[in-house]
Design a protein around this motif. Structure first.
Motif, PDB file in Angstrom:
ATOM      1  N   TRP A 103      -9.029  -0.890   3.497  1.00 57.65           N
ATOM      2  CA  TRP A 103      -8.309  -1.803   2.608  1.00 57.65           C
ATOM      3  C   TRP A 103      -7.344  -2.675   3.402  1.00 57.65           C
ATOM      4  O   TRP A 103      -7.275  -3.901   3.201  1.00 57.65           O
ATOM      5  CB  TRP A 103      -7.563  -0.999   1.554  1.00 57.65           C
ATOM      6  CG  TRP A 103      -6.619  -1.792   0.722  1.00 57.65           C
ATOM      7  CD1 TRP A 103      -6.898  -2.496  -0.423  1.00 57.65           C
ATOM      8  CD2 TRP A 103      -5.212  -1.964   0.959  1.00 57.65           C
ATOM      9  NE1 TRP A 103      -5.775  -3.100  -0.900  1.00 57.65           N
ATOM     10  CE2 TRP A 103      -4.720  -2.799  -0.079  1.00 57.65           C
ATOM     11  CE3 TRP A 103      -4.331  -1.513   1.940  1.00 57.65           C
ATOM     12  CZ2 TRP A 103      -3.380  -3.179  -0.146  1.00 57.65           C
ATOM     13  CZ3 TRP A 103      -3.004  -1.892   1.872  1.00 57.65           C
ATOM     14  CH2 TRP A 103      -2.537  -2.711   0.836  1.00 57.65           C
ATOM     15  N   ARG A 132      -7.479  -6.754   3.818  1.00 51.50           N
ATOM     16  CA  ARG A 132      -6.385  -7.605   3.379  1.00 51.50           C
ATOM     17  C   ARG A 132      -5.902  -8.518   4.498  1.00 51.50           C
ATOM     18  O   ARG A 132      -5.628  -9.707   4.276  1.00 51.50           O
ATOM     19  CB  ARG A 132      -5.226  -6.745   2.866  1.00 51.50           C
ATOM     20  CG  ARG A 132      -5.519  -5.999   1.577  1.00 51.50           C
ATOM     21  CD  ARG A 132      -5.796  -6.963   0.436  1.00 51.50           C
ATOM     22  NE  ARG A 132      -4.633  -7.759   0.101  1.00 51.50           N
ATOM     23  CZ  ARG A 132      -3.771  -7.483  -0.869  1.00 51.50           C
ATOM     24  NH1 ARG A 132      -3.947  -6.388  -1.596  1.00 51.50           N
ATOM     25  NH2 ARG A 132      -2.755  -8.271  -1.129  1.00 51.50           N
ATOM     26  N   ASP A 179     -10.606   4.945   3.749  1.00 54.48           N
ATOM     27  CA  ASP A 179     -10.561   3.981   2.646  1.00 54.48           C
ATOM     28  C   ASP A 179      -9.278   3.153   2.686  1.00 54.48           C
ATOM     29  O   ASP A 179      -9.295   1.935   2.460  1.00 54.48           O
ATOM     30  CB  ASP A 179     -10.697   4.698   1.306  1.00 54.48           C
ATOM     31  CG  ASP A 179      -9.702   5.832   1.137  1.00 54.48           C
ATOM     32  OD1 ASP A 179      -9.133   6.300   2.151  1.00 54.48           O
ATOM     33  OD2 ASP A 179      -9.472   6.256  -0.016  1.00 54.48           O
ATOM     34  N   GLY A 223       0.805  -1.210   0.000  1.00 49.68           N
ATOM     35  CA  GLY A 223       0.000   0.000   0.000  1.00 49.68           C
ATOM     36  C   GLY A 223       0.839   1.261   0.000  1.00 49.68           C
ATOM     37  O   GLY A 223       2.029   1.236  -0.337  1.00 49.68           O
TER      38      GLY A 223
END
Length: 228
Positions: free
Chosen positions: A193, A197, A189, A97
């Motif tokens: 995520w 994950r 957001d 990320g």
């Protein structure tokens, strides 16, 4: 720019007596791409969350080894997660990320500093996606559960670690230290995520409590140039 480094790289308590010493001059002298301790700019950013930043900085200069208490909602929100789940979130944020903002640990929990408004939005997003309940999604995919998150926003306050890191007091400490006046902070957001994950990964392996190999007891160093 922030880095996740071994505790030994932090400015240790007792490394230099702070009586009569400008602690912020010491922080400004810290150089290099790895900022495992709070810098003068990072301290200024933290103090900016307080109602009286100058008084907060003066207090920290007198007691650099003492933790502080700062309000949330203006400069940052804080997402408070169990330590093991939080470490896996950091692995996802840094490996795949955009990286993370400042991160601290306190009382077996991990505090992820996030963009203002995250505390209100993240629980709603998790509930809407039904990631707090486990089970299967519409596609039949088995999903893990996200542990209870404590989201601190407007009206809340959090304990932040001291500017200098005591070596063995067991109190709060920085994992990713603030080192700039304008740190990048993940929003709801991005943290959603990361939660998803980690939950999917734990569910697929069936080992939600096996976080790291036994040999990996140290902290990791991340390529901070990849972060947004």
């Amino acid at each position: 720019m922030s880095a996740w480094l071994k505790d030994e790289t932090t400015l240790q308590a007792g490394a230099a007596p702070h009586l009569g010493v400008d602690i912020f001059a010491l922080l400004r002298d810290q150089s290099g791409p790895q900022a495992a301790q709070v810098t003068a700019a990072g301290a200024a950013w933290l103090a900016g969350a307080a109602p009286y930043p100058r008084s907060t900085l003066a207090h920290w200069e007198e007691r650099p080894q003492a933790p502080g208490v700062l309000p949330c909602g203006s400069a940052f929100d804080v997402v408070n997660v169990p330590a093991l789940f939080g470490r896996r979130m950091l692995e996802q944020l840094w490996a795949e990320g955009p990286g993370s903002g400042p991160v601290a640990t306190h009382r077996g929990r991990m505090l992820l500093f996030a963009a203002p408004g995250t505390a209100q939005r993240l629980p709603s997003l998790l509930a809407w996606e039904e990631w707090g309940t486990g089970g299967s999604g519409d596609s039949g995919e088995q999903r893990g559960t996200v542990p209870p998150l404590l989201c601190h926003g407007t009206g809340d306050a959090v304990t932040v670690p001291p500017l200098t890191c005591a070596s063995s007091d067991g109190g709060p400490r920085w994992v990713v230290a603030p080192d700039t006046r304008n740190p990048w902070l993940p929003g709801p957001d991005v943290l959603l995520w990361a939660c998803v994950r980690v939950s999917r990964s734990a569910s697929s392996r069936g080992t939600a409590h096996s976080i790291f190999p036994r040999a990996d007891q140290g902290a990791n160093v991340y390529d901070v140039t990849r972060r947004r």
